[in-house]
Design a protein around this motif. Structure first.
Motif, short mmCIF file in Angstrom:
data_model
loop_
_atom_site.label_atom_id
_atom_site.label_comp_id
_atom_site.label_asym_id
_atom_site.label_seq_id
_atom_site.Cartn_x
_atom_site.Cartn_y
_atom_site.Cartn_z
N MET A 1 0.82 -1.21 0.00
CA MET A 1 0.00 0.00 0.00
C MET A 1 0.86 1.26 0.00
O MET A 1 0.61 2.20 -0.74
N ALA A 2 1.92 1.25 0.83
CA ALA A 2 2.79 2.41 0.87
C ALA A 2 3.41 2.65 -0.50
O ALA A 2 3.45 3.77 -0.99
N ARG A 4 2.36 1.65 -3.38
CA ARG A 4 1.37 2.03 -4.35
C ARG A 4 1.03 3.52 -4.19
O ARG A 4 1.05 4.28 -5.13
N THR A 5 0.78 3.89 -2.93
CA THR A 5 0.44 5.29 -2.68
C THR A 5 1.55 6.21 -3.13
O THR A 5 1.33 7.20 -3.79
N GLY A 6 2.78 5.82 -2.78
CA GLY A 6 3.91 6.66 -3.13
C GLY A 6 4.00 6.90 -4.62
O GLY A 6 4.03 8.03 -5.08
N LYS A 8 1.70 6.40 -6.92
CA LYS A 8 0.50 7.09 -7.40
C LYS A 8 0.64 8.58 -7.16
O LYS A 8 0.28 9.39 -7.99
N LEU A 9 1.13 8.87 -5.95
CA LEU A 9 1.26 10.25 -5.57
C LEU A 9 2.17 10.99 -6.54
O LEU A 9 1.88 12.09 -6.98
N HIS A 29 11.16 5.31 3.60
CA HIS A 29 10.74 5.73 4.93
C HIS A 29 10.54 4.59 5.91
O HIS A 29 10.28 4.83 7.07
N TRP A 30 10.64 3.35 5.46
CA TRP A 30 10.51 2.27 6.44
C TRP A 30 11.84 1.91 7.07
O TRP A 30 11.88 1.21 8.06
N PHE A 51 10.93 8.10 7.57
CA PHE A 51 9.54 8.24 7.14
C PHE A 51 9.38 8.97 5.80
O PHE A 51 8.27 9.28 5.40
N ALA A 52 10.48 9.27 5.12
CA ALA A 52 10.39 10.07 3.90
C ALA A 52 10.72 9.25 2.66
O ALA A 52 11.22 8.12 2.75
N PHE A 53 10.44 9.82 1.48
CA PHE A 53 10.76 9.15 0.23
C PHE A 53 12.26 8.98 0.05
O PHE A 53 12.71 8.08 -0.64
#
Lengths: 640, 640
Positions: A1-2, A4-6, A8-9, A29-30, A51-53
Motif C-alpha cells: 500500500m505504501a 502504491r500510494t507513493g 501514485k502520488l 521511509h521504512w 519516514f520520507a521518500f
C-alpha cells in the motif's frame, strides 16, 4: 500500500520521467522506523530521512557512500552542460549525472524543459567523481550520483529572485516571498540554530533541573493603563480580552500554587506601532522558581546558556561577570555596557578642577558636577573633521552636553579648543589618568555626573561603530560578552512629574535586603533585587526576586506608587495565601538568537516576521474587516 | 554574599524562628550546580533542588538518608500533638519533629500561632521513626526529620478551602482560586505529566528525527468568513489582525521554503462563545513534513506517541490499527469509534427482509435502506423500563430514527413489539447473526443506511455509559485504544444547500490517488488523503497529505468549491514556486492529556483555564474597556 500510494502520488502530481525498466519507488521511509522509535536514548545525530521518500539528504553523501543506491529529493539548483544536475536541500548540494546512453538522452531532453527550483526525486548510485574533477568547495564534492531515474515532483514558475545567498534582494521582496527567502542557507541556518538552542534549553530546564513547562493564557485581563496591550473583542458586548506583554502574573501565581519550577517559551505581545527592530509578537524564555535568591537565578541562567550554547560559537565563562548599575553608568554611561571593547569613561575632575575656565567651573558647581573623559586609541587618525563634528553634534542635540575633543598629534603635541589653557602640566596629568598618547583622541564632558556619563556612553558607542566602519577592529566578531548588571534602583522619578515615583522595572520587584529600611526614609535610594543580562551591549534578559510578602507588596503599591490596589486584589490575596519566596527571569529569545547568528535584525531569526510597520507583506495583514463582520464582535470602526 | 542575601531575605519577609546557636542558612543551591551544568548528558533523574534553599524535596527522603542534615521548604499541611509538623511540597509529605527540650518549647509555642499552609523552611536531621510508628501509607513514612530550626517564610490567611484532594469544592471556587487548586496532588500530577510528555515529544521529533521547532505568527490575516476567529484591532484605523485557528498556511509555506520537517507546540484560537469543554485558546502539536505519504505520517505519529507515552500508562501497539471511514460508520455509526468495547453495529437486513411488516418494507424500499442491530450482552438485566425508553426517545428526537428493543429473557424466550411476527425462525436467524443469547438486549433500526448507523452509533455510546453507571465494566479504565480512521470523503454536501459541496476538512487536503479521475466525474465519491487519530472514541488528531500542485489546488478551490481564489493567491503562488509533496497532522494536546490522566474536563490539564463561558474567574477577564481607551484602537462599542 505504501509503495502504491507513493508511486501514485508521484504520478498524480506533475511530471513523471520514466526510463524503461524503472523500478517502483522504494519506500525509504521504512528503513529505520522500528529501530529508532523503540530507543529511548537520544541518539548522537538525528535521522533526517526517516519516514520520507528519500534515503539520504543532499548534503550528507561522502566517499564512504560510494556504491550505495540512494534516493534523493530536492530542488534543482543548476543544470550544467546538458549532463549534470545540482540538487539542493536544506542540508547541502549534490551533483547528479544523467545517463550517457540512449535512455539518458530522453531524460536530458526532458530535464532541459524543467525550470530551476523545480522539485525532483532522483534515484541512482553514488559514484566517485573522475580524478581531477573533485570540488573541494562542496561538502559532497568528492562524489556524484549516477542517476537511474529522475522524477519531477513539481515544477517551478519564474521566481522573483534566485535562491542564492549571494543574490541581493530588498527586504520587502524577501518578506513578500518569505517562503522563497526561507530556502536560503542563511535563514535555514538561523531557524535551525534557534530550534536546536531552544531544545537544549528545554533539556537543561526540564530534564536536568526539574522545571515544568506550563502554558499560560494569552487571552487575559487588560492591565489598567496598559497602552501597549492588544485588545481582543469578544462575543459579549463591550467585553475585551487583552494579549499580555508577559506571563508575569501567571508565573507568580504558579509559585503560590506550589508549582515551584516553571518555565515557558512564551509568546508575548506589545502594541507599539512602528518601531524599528521590534515585533508586535515576540518570544521570551520565561523562568520562575521558588526558594531561591538572586545568585541562584543567575547561576541557573548561566548554566542554561552554557548548556545550550552552539558548539560552533565557542564557550562561555563560568561564572559570568557582574557589574552594579552604578558602575555601569559611571564607566559606560549606560545600563547595558558593551564590554567587548575598552574606551571606558574616566574621571578627570581632579585634573580639570585646576582649570579656571568658566564652563568647567560652572559644571563643577552643579550638583554631582564632574568632568569625564574617554580616550579613543588612534582616534586622531580615524576620527576627525566633519565626521567627528557630526557625531559630537548628535550628542549635543540628544543630551544637551558639550563634548570637547582633544587630539594628541603624531608628534605628541596636543590640540584642543582650550588653546593655551591646556598647559603642559594639565596635559601630563590628563595623559597620566587616561593613558593618552600620540594619535589618540580624548573626548571630555563637563557637567552633572549622569548627563556627562550618559552622553559619553552614547558617544563611545557611536565612535566604536565609526571605527568599525573605518576597518579598525574593536571587537572580535566571534566574541560573546555576557554581563550581569545588578543593584538597579527600585524606583525612578516619573518623567512627567519627578515628584512622583514609578517602578524602575515592575511593582513586584523586591527591594534589596540591605535597603529595606530606606523604603520608609528615602525610597529613591532603595536598590532592587532586579538583574539584567547583557550580551555585547544588548539587554537579552531581565528578572528579579519578587515581593512575596503581601504587606510589603501593598505598601509599595499603595504608599510609594500611589496605585489603586483593588485592581491587583487577586494578586495580593494570592500573596496572603502562603506564597513562597520566589524570583525569575525572562530572556528575549529573538534578540539573543539574532546576536548569536550575527543577524542585522531580529526579523532574520523569525520565520514569518512583520515589517517594521507591523505588516505581514505576504498575506497583507492587518486588513480591513467589513462592518457586517464586525457586528458579531459588537464593535464598529470609529469614523475619522 | 549568597549566605548574607539568603538570611536577610528570610528576615525581611515574615517570621524567623531562631533557636540559640542557630547556624546561618546553608546555601543548598550551590551543591550540584557545577557538576550538573557542565554535563551534556541527560541524567536519569532531574535535580529537583539545584539552585534552591532546600537540600531535598519533602517527598524524597527515605531510610537511606538517615543521619543526613537536610534543609526542606514547603507548606504546613498538619500540626499534630504540639510536637509534629507535616510539611508538603509538590513531591510529597514529610513529618518534622520539634525538639523536646527547652528551646523546643519556644519553637512549639510559636508554631502553634502559625496557620496551616504557611510556608516553612526546616533545618534538621533525618532520623528513623520509632519502631511501630512507621507509616506505610506515606512514601517517607519510615523516617522523620528532627528539626533544629524552623523558619516561617510566609504566613497564610484563612483559605476558602483546604488543600486536600479529598475536600470537595465547586469548580467555580477552584477556578477563582486557581493558585490554591494547583497545590492539589491531582493538578500537580496533570500539569507535570503534560510537561514531561511534551518534552518527550520534542526529543522524538527534534533530537531523533531532525524536525525543526518553528514559531509561526498568531497575529495574522483574517480568513474570509472566518466567523470563529478572534479579531485584534490595530493602531491603524479600520485594520485588524486575526488570531488563527491553526498554523495551517504557515506550515505549508515552510514546506515550500524547504524547511522540510516542521513542528510546533502551537497556541490556537477559536471564538466559539459558550461551548462545554472547549477553550477559546488551545494547544496543538502541529507537524508537517515533505516527501512523505500518508503511511509515513501515521508511522511517525505512532512512534511519537509510543516514545512519549508515560511509563505508568502501559505500552502502545505497533502499528496502531486502521479503519476506513466507511467501516467506522457502518460498524460504529460514528467517525471516531470507541473500540474499547464491542456492541458493534451488525447488518440484519437479509434476516429482516422476510418480515412483511410495513415499516420494515418501507425502510428497505428507501435508497440504501437496511436493518441494523446492536447486541447488548446482559442488556436485559440492566437496561429496561423507563431508563431504556428515555434513551430510545433521545435517539428518536435527535435522528428521527425508531429503535426496536428485543429482549431475550432468562429462559431464552424473546420479547419484542413485533409479537408473533418475530417467528422462531427469525429469532434463530437473528441469534445466528448477532449472537444474541439469554439476558441480552437487541436493538434494531430500519431505515437509510447512514441514518440507521448514526442512530445506533449514538445509542451504543449512550448504552455503554448507562452500563458503566450500573457498575458493568465495559472498558478497562487503563486501556488506551488508538485508531486511525482513513479514506474520508474529500467533499460533503453543504448543510444549507446540499447541491453545493464543501471540504470535509479543509480545501488543501489532497484527493486519494486512486480517485483522481472521479474529481472530474463525481466529486462526491472522491476519498481524501485525510486521516484522523482516535483515542478511546475521541478525536485527538487529524491531518492529511496536502495538495502541492497549484493546478489541482486551483481546480478544487475554483471549480468544485466555487471559492474566490484571489483570497488565497499567495498560497497558490507558493505552490507554483517549487512546492514539494507534503503532509502533516495536528494533535489536540489538551484533549490527549485529559484522556491520559482521565480528567473529566480539559480544564483539569490546563493551568489557568477559562470557564465554559470563556471567563477567567480569577482576574475577571474579559472586561470592559473605557471609550477613551478604545480610541487608540479606533473602535467603539456598538450601542445595543
Amino acid at each position: 500500500m505504501a509503495l502504491r500510494t507513493g508511486a501514485k502520488l508521484l504520478m498524480s502530481c506533475g511530471f513523471l520521467l520514466r526510463r524503461p525498466g524503472m523500478r517502483t519507488l522504494r519506500a525509504a521511509h521504512w528503513r529505520n522506523a522500528a529501530s529508532v522509535t523503540t530507543s529511548h536514548q537520544t541518539p548522537r545525530t538525528s535521522d533526517l530521512s526517516s519516514f520520507a521518500f528519500r534515503s539520504h539528504t543532499c548534503g550528507e553523501l561522502r566517499q564512504a557512500h560510494v556504491g550505495q543506491e540512494v534516493t534523493l529529493c530536492g530542488w534543482l539548483q543548476y543544470h550544467r552542460h546538458d549532463m549534470f544536475l545540482v540538487l539542493r536541500d536544506f542540508h547541502g548540494l549534490i551533483q547528479v549525472v544523467l545517463p550517457a546512453d540512449e535512455d539518458g538522452s530522453h531524460l536530458k531532453e526532458m530535464m532541459n524543459a524543467v525550470s530551476l527550483e523545480s522539485v525532483l526525486l532522483v534515484e541512482g548510485t553514488v559514484i566517485p567523481r573522475p580524478p581531477g574533477q573533485e570540488n573541494s568547495k562542496m561538502a559532497t564534492g568528492d562524489i556524484e550520483v549516477q542517476a537511474k531515474e529522475v522524477h519531477v515532483l513539481n515544477t517551478c514558475r519564474k521566481l522573483p529572485f534566485e535562491i542564492k545567498d549571494s543574490v541581493k534582494k530588498s527586504e520587502s521582496l524577501r518578506m513578500q516571498y518569505r517562503y522563497l527567502d526561507i530556502r536560503s542557507a542563511q535563514l535555514q541556518y538561523n531557524l535551525r540554530l534557534r530550534s536546536r538552542m531552544v531544545m537544549k534549553m528545554r533539556e537543561y530546564l526540564c530534564n536536568q533541573h526539574g522545571f515544568v513547562d506550563v502554558e499560560t493564557p494569552t487571552l487575559f485581563k487588560r492591565t489598567p493603563g496598559g497602552a501597549k496591550e492588544f485588545l481582543v473583542p469578544t462575543q459579549e458586548p463591550g467585553k475585551f480580552y487583552s494579549l499580555p506583554q508577559s506571563p508575569q502574573q501567571f508565573k507568580q501565581l504558579l509559585m503560590v500554587g506550589g508549582l515551584d519550577r516553571y518555565f515557558q517559551v512564551a509568546r508575548c505581545y506589545r502594541d507599539e506601532g512602528s518601531r524599528p527592530d521590534r515585533q508586535p509578537e515576540f518570544t521570551q524564555v520565561d523562568i520562575e522558581m521558588s526558594f531561591v535568591d538572586q545568585l541562584g537565578i543567575q547561576r541557573l541562567v548561566e548554566g542554561l546558556l552554557r548548556y545550550s550554547w552552539p558548539e560552533e560559537k565557542g564557550t562561555l565563562p563560568d561564572p559570568f561577570p557582574t557589574m552594579t548599575y552604578a558602575e555601569a553608568m559611571s564607566s559606560y554611561g549606560v545600563d547595558k555596557p558593551d564590554t567587548r571593547f575598552q574606551m571606558k569613561i574616566m574621571d578627570v575632575t581632579a585634573q580639570m578642577r585646576t582649570l579656571s575656565l568658566g564652563f568647567v567651573q560652572e559644571a563643577l558647581r552643579k550638583s554631582h558636577g564632574c568632568v569625564k573623559a574617554i580616550r579613543v586609541p588612534e582616534g586622531a587618525i580615524y576620527l576627525k573633521g566633519r565626521a567627528l563634528d557630526s557625531i559630537l553634534q548628535l550628542i549635543k542635540n540628544k543630551y544637551n552636553q558639550d563634548i570637547m575633543a582633544v587630539i594628541v598629534r603624531s608628534d605628541g603635541s596636543w590640540k584642543s579648543p582650550l588653546g593655551k589653557n591646556l598647559s603642559e602640566e594639565l596635559q601630563k596629568a590628563l595623559a597620566g589618568t587616561t593613558g593618552a598618547k600620540a594619535e589618540d583622541l580624548l573626548l571630555l564632558a563637563a557637567g552633572p555626573h549622569d548627563t556627562a556619563c550618559t552622553a559619553l556612553g552614547k558617544l563611545r558607542l557611536e565612535l566604536a561603530s565609526k571605527l568599525e566602519e573605518c576597518g579598525v577592529p574593536l571587537c572580535d566578531p566571534n566574541t560573546f560578552h555576557f554581563l550581569w548588571v545588578v543593584d538597579f534602583p527600585l524606583f525612578l522619578p516619573k518623567e512627567e512629574n519627578p515628584e512622583e515615583l514609578e517602578s524602575a522595572h515592575h511593582p513586584f520587584t523586591a527591594p534589596h535586603p540591605d535597603d529595606m529600611e530606606l523604603l520608609y526614609t528615602d525610597p529613591t535610594k532603595v536598590r532592587s533585587q532586579h538583574y539584567d543580562l547583557v550580551l555585547n551591549g544588548n539587554e537579552v534578559g531581565g528578572g528579579s526576586i519578587r515581593i512575596h510578602n503581601s504587606e510589603l507588596q501593598r505598601r509599595v503599591l499603595q504608599d510609594v506608587l500611589k496605585e489603586d490596589v483593588n485592581l491587583l486584589s487577586h494578586l495580593l490575596e494570592a500573596l496572603e495565601s502562603g506564597a513562597p519566596p520566589h524570583g525569575g527571569i525572562a530572556l528575549g529569545l529573538d534578540r539573543l538568537i539574532s546576536i548569536i547568528v550575527r543577524a542585522k535584525s531580529i526579523r532574520d531569526v523569525i520565520a514569518f516576521p512583520k515589517s517594521f510597520r507591523g505588516y505581514d507583506l505576504m498575506s497583507n495583514a492587518p486588513d480591513a474587516v467589513s462592518a457586517e463582520d464586525l457586528q458579531s464582535y459588537h464593535i464598529q470602526v470609529t469614523p475619522k
